[in-house]
Enzyme design. Structure first.
Site, mmCIF file in Angstrom:
data_model
loop_
_atom_site.group_PDB
_atom_site.id
_atom_site.type_symbol
_atom_site.label_atom_id
_atom_site.label_comp_id
_atom_site.label_asym_id
_atom_site.label_seq_id
_atom_site.Cartn_x
_atom_site.Cartn_y
_atom_site.Cartn_z
ATOM 1 N N THR A 47 0.717 -1.078 0.028
ATOM 2 C CA THR A 47 -0.079 -0.228 0.020
ATOM 3 C C THR A 47 1.073 1.108 0.039
ATOM 4 O O THR A 47 2.216 1.113 0.281
ATOM 5 C CB THR A 47 -0.869 -0.069 1.189
ATOM 6 N N VAL A 96 3.597 -1.184 4.811
ATOM 7 C CA VAL A 96 2.589 0.096 5.093
ATOM 8 C C VAL A 96 3.648 1.349 5.020
ATOM 9 O O VAL A 96 4.668 1.225 5.603
ATOM 10 C CB VAL A 96 2.070 -0.085 6.341
ATOM 11 N N ILE A 122 7.963 -1.895 7.052
ATOM 12 C CA ILE A 122 7.667 -0.550 6.701
ATOM 13 C C ILE A 122 8.361 -0.134 5.409
ATOM 14 O O ILE A 122 9.321 -0.195 5.051
ATOM 15 C CB ILE A 122 8.406 0.142 7.734
ATOM 16 N N LYS A 123 7.801 0.745 4.728
ATOM 17 C CA LYS A 123 7.890 1.287 3.413
ATOM 18 C C LYS A 123 8.721 2.593 3.577
ATOM 19 O O LYS A 123 8.143 3.440 4.231
ATOM 20 C CB LYS A 123 6.852 1.420 2.489
ATOM 21 N N ILE A 124 9.872 2.754 3.308
ATOM 22 C CA ILE A 124 10.582 3.915 3.616
ATOM 23 C C ILE A 124 11.284 4.449 2.139
ATOM 24 O O ILE A 124 11.677 3.672 1.326
ATOM 25 C CB ILE A 124 11.938 3.584 4.394
#
Length: 232
Positions: free
Chosen positions: A27, A58, A84-86
């Site tokens: 997402t 996310v 965790i999308k960074i």
């Protein structure tokens, strides 16, 4: 190569999950912003994860390192399995390094070059997302970039999974698999297109028509047999 769906739409995700092809979901804030604003975002994300299981990426919205790390802790407090999308920025790489020390998995997003993928791997990323379609949109060759990243990984032995992202059509899926991507994340439209082929539709139609004629012939023969018995 595993398949993820790149969506925040519950109906799309529910449908694709029912096909039994998904191993996860990705997402981003843009996808979430398209959905019903009255939905509680955390409940929305938990429902997405419940529907698919497996991986869920996310994304943070902060642009500074401390803000990204703070958001990451909030995300995993709501969804413990979240990745965790960074973003691929200097501040993002510092956040990846800090989160890696705390054993929080990260997916570095918005990667458009092999050099960026190499830096993300060295920062400790768990996943690197190569954006094929967006590269194609500006006249670059997204698949060539993915091929180079996969070749570097083979030579260097990085233990970081490669995600082919920003997919525009089914051939992106096929080529990503051929080049050696670990994962492809695609919008519902692309997954649905990949399911379809005109020869499949024609073949199914022919099978059903042949079966219908067989049933009619068997019914006709049974009727003739009954008529013969009755006439004796």
């Amino acid at each position: 190569m595993r398949l993820f769906i790149d969506s925040a739409n519950l109906e799309e995700i529910r449908t694709a999950a029912s096909w039994g092809i998904l191993s996860g979901v990705t997402t981003n804030p843009t996808l979430l912003a398209k959905e019903d604003p009255t939905l509680d975002p955390w409940e929305h994300l938990r429902e997405i994860h419940r529907l698919v299981g497996g991986h869920i990426s996310v994304e943070v919205t902060a642009t500074d390192t401390s803000g990204m790390v703070r958001e990451a802790y909030e995300i995993v407090s709501h969804i413990s399995e979240a990745v965790i999308k960074i973003p691929m920025t200097p501040e993002g790489m510092a956040a990846v390094r800090e989160l890696t020390r705390e054993n929080i998995p990260t997916n570095v997003t918005l990667i458009f070059s092999p050099a960026q993928a190499l830096l993300a791997a060295n920062a400790g990323a768990s996943f690197v997302s190569i954006f094929l379609g967006r590269l194609d949109d500006v006249g670059s060759d997204g698949l060539r970039v993915l091929e180079t990243v996969c070749d570097i990984w083979d030579r260097q032995g990085f233990d970081v999974e490669i995600i082919a992202a920003s997919l525009r059509h089914p051939m992106h899926l096929v080529e990503a698999a051929r080049l050696g991507a670990d994962i492809a994340t695609a919008p519902f439209r692309v997954l649905h297109q990949a399911m379809k082929h005109p020869l499949t539709d024609l073949g199914l139609q022919a099978f059903l028509e042949d079966y219908r004629r067989l049933q009619e012939e068997q019914a006709r023969r049974r009727q003739l047999s009954l008529t013969e018995v009755a006439s004796r």
